[in-house]
Each structure stands twice: as C-alpha cells, then as structure tokens.
Design a protein around this motif. Sequence first.
Motif: not given
Length: 90
Positions: A73-76
């Motif tokens: 997960e990257v920045k949500g």
Amino acid sequence: MSHMNEGNKIKIEVEYVHRYAWEEIYKNGNGQQYIYIFKDVQGNIYQWNTNKFIYAESGNKMLLTGTIKYFVEVKGEKQIALTYCKVNKI
C-alpha cells in the motif's frame, strides 16, 4: 486482486502511467534505478522496480508479463509489486 497470489505469473494488458528514477551508488559504481507504474482496465495498479529503462509515454498500452512479488500500500493506494517482468508495446 483477490484471485492473485504472491508467486503467481501474470500476463495482462496495461496502461503505462509513470516512471520514477533515481541514481543508486554501489561499491563498483553507480546505477540508475526505476519504478514503473501501470494500471489495468479494472483499475489495479502494478509497480515494477528495475534497472532497465523503458521508453514509454503516459497512456501507452502495453502487454505486461511478470511474477507477483508482494502486495503493498502506497499513500493509501493498494499496488501489486512485480518482478521478472517483460513489457511489450501493443
């Protein structure tokens, strides 16, 4: 994404979204590193970290073949990290 598991091989049509690049410093010299971001028609986001340069423009359609390394997960935003990839323009 529920039908995909780590270690699965995939071959899918995607759209090229973006490339991030930076210089790595090693004992034996420097090397360029890239993270490529792709998106499929279902909206799944794929990322591939490599030292290979691919010339592409945002929106280019490509055939992506690779192995699912892990889910991240990257920045949500959920993404599928790939390894051992091949990319061909369509």
